[in-house]
Design an enzyme around this catalytic site. Structure first.
Site, mmCIF file in Angstrom:
data_model
loop_
_atom_site.group_PDB
_atom_site.id
_atom_site.type_symbol
_atom_site.label_atom_id
_atom_site.label_comp_id
_atom_site.label_asym_id
_atom_site.label_seq_id
_atom_site.Cartn_x
_atom_site.Cartn_y
_atom_site.Cartn_z
ATOM 1 C CG HIS A 113 -26.900 -14.404 -73.805
ATOM 2 N ND1 HIS A 113 -28.177 -14.667 -74.218
ATOM 3 C CD2 HIS A 113 -26.912 -14.578 -72.458
ATOM 4 C CE1 HIS A 113 -28.923 -14.983 -73.175
ATOM 5 N NE2 HIS A 113 -28.170 -14.935 -72.091
ATOM 6 C CG ASP A 146 -29.019 -15.280 -77.412
ATOM 7 O OD1 ASP A 146 -27.799 -15.503 -77.335
ATOM 8 O OD2 ASP A 146 -29.721 -15.014 -76.417
ATOM 9 C CB SER A 222 -29.406 -17.247 -70.203
ATOM 10 O OG SER A 222 -29.945 -15.978 -69.945
#
Length: 476
Positions: A113, A146, A222
């Site tokens: 992502h 992911d 992230s």
């Protein structure tokens, strides 16, 4: 007065001794250092920070014109005349994230992502070096976990971190998160492992098996590493659970054992080849456990077996309760699916099942994703009259779906349940009964687990207008 405090001094002395206790921190740069708890995280941070990168991405999104449905409205024409409106327009979106270099060739492990669908990727190292344009290559992405791997193609070597064994982590062990929260580079936070094997946090249909931590994680973290006190990567920070949008003590990281496997597959093949059995599974509820004569709700019940699949060839039947994988009990269908996905294609695995009250072992030869796609697509078309393909980041952006999962309809038979409900080629299917759909297999698995003649809500996007909504269908 002295007698009142005579037991206090020994306690204070013991506390003082405890504060001087030392632990051995094992890192490539500090193999034999005796380091106190006061400086343990400092040592790990100095070792890890050079291998943690700051990632900036630029995405070009194609957005459906929100005014298009009103183009022919008399009220609209009265005030605006009859302008020729574009069906779509483009915009650029900036994003921030983190990553960790995992070898001296410059391979960087991060989240899908963060870099999925990016038109431009810029990478900055802690030593000030910057890489952009042709210096950065996307090696491969895997939306289902992911995860993604990009590479600095300039001449190395580069600082990197070793991958640890996430299975050896335990609740209560200290961990360190490193990344760029809110763009603040080289930020270090510490905490513990709060829980293991968290699933269903962001997407129930994905391969989730998170480590939960209370080390502060915020937007921008992230893709950055979660590191143990040996300086090894034991997780890739991926998500938070928050009502405010900021950190509330609930952070989640993809375990290093999954991340290592996925990164190796991406570097070797450019894609992930997963193991496949060919069964639809459902959770064993207390009621089902009682009706099938099971002593526990742990395991998975076989709801459907795809004809010609590895499970079908091995003799697994609908109604079997799978209670162990490779002689190890597991908790639920997600646990089994995750384990099988990491198994080598062509290898043989042992499943322990309960059938009509009797326990038996069945050996299954693991199939691959290509077999799955062919078998599932054939079954989906035969039983439900529809064919689909995974939604690409470009298509997701075109309809304003961001990184949300979904599938694109490539065929809808007029006499099938989807065709009768008005589905056409190009429409998007995002969810079935609030369960996310990201490929033909997940769509078939959800539909197969529901009851015949059941009325089902489909969350979809009309390819003509870009409008989303719920469409009811009745299963055959």
């Amino acid at each position: 007065m002295l007698r009142r405090y005579r037991f206090v001094y020994p306690v204070l002395i013991l506390l003082g001794i405890a504060s001087l206790l030392v632990i051995r921190v094992h890192t490539p740069q500090a193999q034999s250092e005796q380091t106190s708890l006061v400086t343990a995280i400092e040592v790990v941070a100095k070792h890890a920070i050079p291998a943690v990168v700051h990632i900036e991405v630029t995405e070009r999104q194609e957005i459906a014109n929100p005014l298009l449905p009103f183009e022919n409205e008399p009220f609209f024409k009265y005030f605006f005349g009859n302008p020729k409106m574009p069906k779509k327009y483009q915009r650029e979106v900036q994003g921030l994230g983190s990553g960790v270099i995992i070898d001296d060739s410059g391979h960087i492990l991060t989240n899908y992502h963060v870099v999925g669908g990016a038109a431009k990727i810029d990478v900055m190292l802690a030593d000030g070096r910057q890489f952009t344009g042709k210096s950065i290559k996307t090696v491969g992405t895997d939306p289902k976990t992911d995860l993604a791997v990009i590479q600095i193609v300039d001449k190395g070597p580069f600082p990197y971190l070793a991958m640890g064994d996430s299975d050896k982590m335990a609740v209560g062990q200290w961990v360190v998160a490193i990344g760029q929260p809110r763009g603040l580079s080289e930020t270090v936070t510490q905490g513990i492992i709060s829980a293991m094997h968290r699933r269903g946090i962001s997407d129930p249909s994905s391969y989730e098996d998170y480590l939960q931590t209370d080390a502060a994680i915020n937007p921008g973290n992230s893709g950055g590493p979660l590191v143990n006190l040996r300086g090894e990567v034991i997780g890739i920070n991926a998500a938070i659970m928050s009502e405010s949008g900021g950190f509330e003590g609930l952070g989640f990281a993809i375990p290093s054992n999954i991340a290592a496997h996925i990164s190796q597959e991406l570097i070797k093949n450019g894609k992930v080849i997963r193991g496949w059995l060919g069964v639809s599974l459902q959770t064993i509820t207390p009621e089902l456990a009682k009706s099938f004569g099971l002593s526990s709700t742990k395991g998975a019940l076989v709801a459907n077996v795809i004809k010609g699949s590895p499970a079908d060839h091995a003799g697994i039947k609908q109604g079997d309760a799978i209670i162990a994988y490779q002689d190890k009990p597991f908790d639920d269908p997600s646990s089994l699916r995750n384990s099988v996905s990491l198994a080598a294609v062509g290898s043989e695995i042992k499943l322990t099942i309960m059938r009509k009250g009797a326990k038996q072992d069945i050996t299954v030869k693991v199939g691959n994703i290509e077999e799955q796609e062919k078998a599932v697509s054939a079954s989906l078309k035969k039983e439900f009259g529809i064919a689909v393909i995974p939604m690409t980041p470009k298509e997701a952006n075109a309809y304003g779906q961001g990184t949300q999962s979904g599938v694109v309809v490539t065929q809808a038979d007029a006499n099938g349940v989807f065709g009768k409900a008005g589905f056409e080629k190009g429409d998007l299917i995002l969810e079935v009964e609030n369960q996310p759909v990201d490929d033909a297999a997940s769509l078939f698995a959800i539909l197969s687990s529901l009851k015949p003649k059941q009325s089902v809500n489909i969350t979809a996007v009309d390819h003509k207008t870009g409008q989303s909504g719920n469409v009811p269908i009745t299963l055959p």
